[in-house]
Design an enzyme around this catalytic site. Sequence first.
Site, PDB file in Angstrom:
ATOM      1  N   ASP A  93      30.164 -41.416 -38.616  1.00  0.00           N
ATOM      2  CA  ASP A  93      28.763 -41.488 -38.227  1.00  0.00           C
ATOM      3  C   ASP A  93      28.698 -41.682 -36.717  1.00  0.00           C
ATOM      4  OD1 ASP A  93      26.066 -41.848 -38.048  1.00  0.00           O
ATOM      5  OD2 ASP A  93      25.965 -43.535 -39.438  1.00  0.00           O
ATOM      6  N   SER A  94      27.709 -41.114 -36.076  1.00  0.00           N
ATOM      7  CA  SER A  94      27.665 -41.103 -34.611  1.00  0.00           C
ATOM      8  C   SER A  94      27.332 -42.445 -33.986  1.00  0.00           C
ATOM      9  CB  SER A  94      26.629 -40.088 -34.130  1.00  0.00           C
ATOM     10  OG  SER A  94      25.316 -40.535 -34.443  1.00  0.00           O
ATOM     11  N   GLY A  96      24.208 -43.701 -33.994  1.00  0.00           N
ATOM     12  CA  GLY A  96      22.791 -43.755 -33.636  1.00  0.00           C
ATOM     13  C   GLY A  96      21.984 -44.686 -34.508  1.00  0.00           C
ATOM     14  N   TYR A  97      22.217 -44.649 -35.815  1.00  0.00           N
ATOM     15  CA  TYR A  97      21.447 -45.504 -36.723  1.00  0.00           C
ATOM     16  C   TYR A  97      21.714 -46.973 -36.444  1.00  0.00           C
ATOM     17  CZ  TYR A  97      20.039 -47.933 -40.976  1.00  0.00           C
ATOM     18  OH  TYR A  97      19.472 -48.821 -41.855  1.00  0.00           O
ATOM     19  N   ASP A 147      21.932 -38.729 -32.558  1.00  0.00           N
ATOM     20  CA  ASP A 147      20.506 -38.454 -32.713  1.00  0.00           C
ATOM     21  C   ASP A 147      19.698 -39.724 -32.550  1.00  0.00           C
ATOM     22  OD1 ASP A 147      21.420 -39.651 -35.042  1.00  0.00           O
ATOM     23  OD2 ASP A 147      20.056 -38.559 -36.347  1.00  0.00           O
ATOM     24  N   GLN A 194      16.053 -33.928 -38.242  1.00  0.00           N
ATOM     25  CA  GLN A 194      15.113 -35.034 -38.200  1.00  0.00           C
ATOM     26  C   GLN A 194      13.689 -34.489 -38.382  1.00  0.00           C
ATOM     27  OE1 GLN A 194      15.679 -38.115 -38.424  1.00  0.00           O
ATOM     28  NE2 GLN A 194      17.780 -38.448 -37.738  1.00  0.00           N
ATOM     29  N   CYS A 309      33.698 -46.305 -69.395  1.00  0.00           N
ATOM     30  CA  CYS A 309      34.404 -46.102 -68.124  1.00  0.00           C
ATOM     31  C   CYS A 309      35.915 -46.204 -68.315  1.00  0.00           C
ATOM     32  CB  CYS A 309      33.930 -47.143 -67.105  1.00  0.00           C
ATOM     33  SG  CYS A 309      34.765 -47.021 -65.513  1.00  0.00           S
ATOM     34  N   CYS A 311      38.147 -46.603 -65.922  1.00  0.00           N
ATOM     35  CA  CYS A 311      38.788 -47.143 -64.724  1.00  0.00           C
ATOM     36  C   CYS A 311      39.737 -48.289 -65.086  1.00  0.00           C
ATOM     37  CB  CYS A 311      37.742 -47.599 -63.711  1.00  0.00           C
ATOM     38  SG  CYS A 311      37.059 -49.254 -63.994  1.00  0.00           S
TER      39      CYS A 311
END
Length: 378
Positions: A93-94, A96-97, A147, A194, A309, A311
């Site tokens: 992830d860049s 920005g958030y 962004d 966006q 499940c 797992c």
Amino acid sequence: MAPRFDFTISATDGKARTGTIAMRRGTIRTPAFMPVGTAATVKAVKPADVRASGADIILGNTYHLMLRPGAERVARLGGLHAFMGWDRPILTDSGGYQVMSLSDLTTRSEDGVTFRSHLDGSRHTLNPERSIEIQRLLGSDIVMAFDELVPTTSTPEVQAAAMARSMRWAKRSRDAFDGGGAHAEGAAIFGIQQGALDQTLRGDSAAALIDIGFDGYAVGGLAVGEGQAAMFGCLDFAPGQLPADKPRYLMGVGKPDDIVGAVERGIDMFDCVLPTRSGRTGQAFTRTGPINIRNAKFAEDSGPLDPACPCPVCAGWSRAYLHHLVRAGEILGAMLMTEHNLYFYQLLMADLRDAIANRRITAFADGFRRDYGLPKGE
């Protein structure tokens, strides 16, 4: 040699698609869920167990890693894959958030964002060029453009300005990525659409991103409090504004029923902290809905978390034991609960891929919602 980035759609059912993304570090089956390894770890789970759950790719985060331990340090230690012991693809992830949501005293300008660290108050600047540089130092396989995110409750003028700036930053991100030498030759870059919930803004954003050209496209700015109905309303049109022959990534989503509904609307990739965060706080996901293992009714329940499940957690330990571990604050409780949740999410993705391949996505989705305790079509 494996391709740099090759997205192939093998089957469709309505808007839903299944396929593969072939990259040098491995193949990603889509629809794909990426466990979040924000700070170079998927919390409470070893990388081998993340892989065993069925994950083909994980997510790391520029903001957190630039602050601690530092991108330059990670690079000196051989890159993020070697640092954390994960040899499969990583999307970063860049940042920005996180800059917008975690930092105090944030100042935005056309150049980028200046902010104070949530860790120690130190001052930093993040802009498209620096974000791409950090992702290159980390050795990211899929790089995200930088962004500007604003709430969906912002005024139309604020939303339009943020979208336009994000598109200018997308071009700078693309240029910085292309100047990355050997890293750019082996990695991919995604642009981020966006425009909040506005169809026209989203369309303008998509057109700008397509003009720049990216390997994949993310639907950004959702799952930030607008609610599932509004998110689905946006997803009824937003994915279709993006190229059909490229992956579509819905950032930060989400709950299992969010994912099922988004796959029905044409999304290929997801990430969310929910399975790991929920596991650490005592919530387990099951086919009949989430359960809180802290509840007293599980104190003498000898059954597995989810009878359906396969797992290792469900095969090896009872609800009563997990109830004890979590109530006692034992680390093993967080580990086992998280491991189960990761398996649940990956098994859900496998079921979605199978349903699309066999052209029964609607029947599967309706059955999932029914068993999960949701009304049909939610």
